[in-house]
Design a protein around this motif. Structure first.
Motif, PDB file in Angstrom:
ATOM      1  N   GLN A 273       0.874  -1.175   0.000  1.00 63.24           N
ATOM      2  CA  GLN A 273       0.000   0.000   0.000  1.00 63.24           C
ATOM      3  C   GLN A 273       0.905   1.216   0.000  1.00 63.24           C
ATOM      4  N   GLY A 274       0.607   2.159  -0.835  1.00 62.17           N
ATOM      5  CA  GLY A 274       1.445   3.347  -0.884  1.00 62.17           C
ATOM      6  C   GLY A 274       0.899   4.361  -1.853  1.00 62.17           C
ATOM      7  N   GLN A 275       1.776   5.272  -2.265  1.00 55.89           N
ATOM      8  CA  GLN A 275       1.383   6.325  -3.184  1.00 55.89           C
ATOM      9  C   GLN A 275       2.329   6.370  -4.372  1.00 55.89           C
ATOM     10  N   LEU A 276       1.743   6.515  -5.552  1.00 53.62           N
ATOM     11  CA  LEU A 276       2.498   6.738  -6.777  1.00 53.62           C
ATOM     12  C   LEU A 276       2.561   8.232  -7.031  1.00 53.62           C
ATOM     13  N   THR A 277       3.757   8.723  -7.378  1.00 55.54           N
ATOM     14  CA  THR A 277       3.901  10.124  -7.758  1.00 55.54           C
ATOM     15  C   THR A 277       4.681  10.201  -9.067  1.00 55.54           C
ATOM     16  N   TYR A 278       4.490  11.309  -9.765  1.00 52.83           N
ATOM     17  CA  TYR A 278       5.206  11.571 -11.008  1.00 52.83           C
ATOM     18  C   TYR A 278       5.689  13.009 -10.942  1.00 52.83           C
ATOM     19  N   HIS A 279       6.987  13.193 -10.877  1.00 49.23           N
ATOM     20  CA  HIS A 279       7.603  14.510 -10.661  1.00 49.23           C
ATOM     21  C   HIS A 279       7.007  15.190  -9.429  1.00 49.23           C
ATOM     22  N   GLY A 280       6.797  14.394  -8.382  1.00 52.69           N
ATOM     23  CA  GLY A 280       6.333  14.918  -7.100  1.00 52.69           C
ATOM     24  C   GLY A 280       4.837  15.106  -6.976  1.00 52.69           C
ATOM     25  N   GLU A 281       4.097  14.927  -8.043  1.00 55.85           N
ATOM     26  CA  GLU A 281       2.634  15.081  -8.027  1.00 55.85           C
ATOM     27  C   GLU A 281       1.977  13.703  -8.028  1.00 55.85           C
ATOM     28  N   PRO A 282       0.790  13.571  -7.418  1.00 57.10           N
ATOM     29  CA  PRO A 282       0.116  12.264  -7.400  1.00 57.10           C
ATOM     30  C   PRO A 282      -0.120  11.719  -8.810  1.00 57.10           C
ATOM     31  N   ALA A 283       0.153  10.447  -8.997  1.00 57.56           N
ATOM     32  CA  ALA A 283      -0.111   9.768 -10.271  1.00 57.56           C
ATOM     33  C   ALA A 283      -1.531   9.199 -10.189  1.00 57.56           C
ATOM     34  N   SER A 284      -2.492  10.057 -10.473  1.00 59.42           N
ATOM     35  CA  SER A 284      -3.911   9.725 -10.340  1.00 59.42           C
ATOM     36  C   SER A 284      -4.359   8.720 -11.387  1.00 59.42           C
ATOM     37  N   ASN A 285      -5.149   7.749 -10.951  1.00 58.49           N
ATOM     38  CA  ASN A 285      -5.797   6.783 -11.835  1.00 58.49           C
ATOM     39  C   ASN A 285      -4.816   6.037 -12.741  1.00 58.49           C
ATOM     40  N   ALA A 286      -3.630   5.748 -12.219  1.00 53.95           N
ATOM     41  CA  ALA A 286      -2.632   4.997 -12.979  1.00 53.95           C
ATOM     42  C   ALA A 286      -3.010   3.512 -13.001  1.00 53.95           C
ATOM     43  N   ASP A 287      -2.707   2.853 -14.099  1.00 55.11           N
ATOM     44  CA  ASP A 287      -2.940   1.419 -14.226  1.00 55.11           C
ATOM     45  C   ASP A 287      -1.717   0.667 -13.710  1.00 55.11           C
TER      46      ASP A 287
ATOM     47  N   GLY B 165       3.606 -17.407 -15.517  1.00 51.94           N
ATOM     48  CA  GLY B 165       3.179 -16.636 -14.361  1.00 51.94           C
ATOM     49  C   GLY B 165       1.730 -16.189 -14.456  1.00 51.94           C
ATOM     50  N   GLU B 166       1.372 -15.297 -13.557  1.00 52.67           N
ATOM     51  CA  GLU B 166       0.024 -14.727 -13.532  1.00 52.67           C
ATOM     52  C   GLU B 166       0.134 -13.216 -13.415  1.00 52.67           C
ATOM     53  N   THR B 167      -0.819 -12.505 -14.020  1.00 53.44           N
ATOM     54  CA  THR B 167      -0.842 -11.048 -13.965  1.00 53.44           C
ATOM     55  C   THR B 167      -2.138 -10.591 -13.312  1.00 53.44           C
ATOM     56  N   PHE B 168      -2.004  -9.610 -12.421  1.00 55.32           N
ATOM     57  CA  PHE B 168      -3.136  -9.019 -11.715  1.00 55.32           C
ATOM     58  C   PHE B 168      -3.129  -7.519 -11.998  1.00 55.32           C
ATOM     59  N   HIS B 169      -4.320  -6.912 -12.057  1.00 48.44           N
ATOM     60  CA  HIS B 169      -4.424  -5.503 -12.430  1.00 48.44           C
ATOM     61  C   HIS B 169      -5.109  -4.695 -11.329  1.00 48.44           C
ATOM     62  N   TYR B 170      -4.572  -3.500 -11.094  1.00 45.24           N
ATOM     63  CA  TYR B 170      -5.086  -2.594 -10.069  1.00 45.24           C
ATOM     64  C   TYR B 170      -5.011  -1.171 -10.608  1.00 45.24           C
ATOM     65  N   LYS B 171      -5.523  -0.218  -9.833  1.00 49.32           N
ATOM     66  CA  LYS B 171      -5.534   1.179 -10.246  1.00 49.32           C
ATOM     67  C   LYS B 171      -5.260   2.048  -9.022  1.00 49.32           C
ATOM     68  N   SER B 172      -4.532   3.131  -9.224  1.00 47.48           N
ATOM     69  CA  SER B 172      -4.363   4.096  -8.135  1.00 47.48           C
ATOM     70  C   SER B 172      -5.600   4.987  -8.090  1.00 47.48           C
ATOM     71  N   ASP B 173      -5.834   5.596  -6.931  1.00 45.88           N
ATOM     72  CA  ASP B 173      -6.997   6.477  -6.813  1.00 45.88           C
ATOM     73  C   ASP B 173      -6.644   7.885  -7.298  1.00 45.88           C
ATOM     74  N   GLY B 174      -7.527   8.838  -7.080  1.00 44.63           N
ATOM     75  CA  GLY B 174      -7.334  10.209  -7.540  1.00 44.63           C
ATOM     76  C   GLY B 174      -6.141  10.915  -6.922  1.00 44.63           C
ATOM     77  N   ASP B 175      -5.657  10.427  -5.793  1.00 48.60           N
ATOM     78  CA  ASP B 175      -4.489  11.005  -5.130  1.00 48.60           C
ATOM     79  C   ASP B 175      -3.237  10.146  -5.302  1.00 48.60           C
ATOM     80  N   GLY B 176      -3.306   9.151  -6.186  1.00 46.42           N
ATOM     81  CA  GLY B 176      -2.157   8.305  -6.462  1.00 46.42           C
ATOM     82  C   GLY B 176      -1.972   7.143  -5.498  1.00 46.42           C
ATOM     83  N   TYR B 177      -2.879   6.991  -4.531  1.00 46.29           N
ATOM     84  CA  TYR B 177      -2.740   5.889  -3.573  1.00 46.29           C
ATOM     85  C   TYR B 177      -3.200   4.572  -4.196  1.00 46.29           C
ATOM     86  N   PHE B 178      -2.522   3.505  -3.821  1.00 46.50           N
ATOM     87  CA  PHE B 178      -2.857   2.186  -4.350  1.00 46.50           C
ATOM     88  C   PHE B 178      -2.755   1.145  -3.244  1.00 46.50           C
TER      89      PHE B 178
END
Length: 146
Positions: free
Chosen positions: A19-33, A45-58
């Motif tokens: 659990q954490g936060q994605l950022t891009y150049h210091g700004e939240p990476a909103s809705n990243a795949d 192997g197996e692949t699983f898919h998720y999305k970050s929220d509007g503030d980059g949290y996943f």
């Protein structure tokens, strides 16, 4: 007990929860795949898919299986996490894990996990894993301020 006994079923954590936060150049990476690939029994192997929220949290849940405990086998898990954001794909996590334990690949539970997509990859040699990552977390993998 014979060395040829079948062994007990034990839980092997293939990927510990993150659990954490994605950022891009210091700004939240909103809705990243986010794509998590885990291989342990074959190369596909197996692949699983998720999305970050509007503030980059996943949040990526734990992935585990039950296996027979045996002194003649060693768990070997390959893990990658990629993030697709603003038309670019970023490899933020590439690890080889040999511990079946929860958080075995992380050196402990990751507190304050942040992954900066624009950061250069960093290598970490933890007790039960080799890790290439863009992520840092408190008390285990941190960036020293200069």
């Amino acid at each position: 007990m014979s060395i040829f006994s079948k062994g007990e079923d034990v839980e092997a954590v293939l990927f510990s929860p993150l659990q954490g936060q994605l950022t891009y150049h210091g700004e939240p990476a909103s809705n990243a795949d986010i794509s998590v690939w885990i291989a342990w029994k074959d190369q596909k192997g197996e692949t699983f898919h998720y999305k970050s929220d509007g503030d980059g949290y996943f949040s990526i849940p734990k992935q585990s299986v039950f296996i027979k405990d045996s002194p003649f086998s060693q768990l070997s898990v390959g893990q990658t996490v990629t993030v697709d954001f603003e038309g670019h794909s970023f490899l933020i996590w590439k690890a080889g894990k040999s511990s079946p334990h929860l958080f075995g690949e992380l050196g402990g539970e990751p507190v304050g996990l942040t992954c900066e997509l624009s950061r250069d990859d960093m290598d970490a040699h933890l007790e039960y894993a080799l890790l290439e990552t863009k992520c840092v977390w408190k008390d285990v993998l941190t960036i020293k301020e200069e």
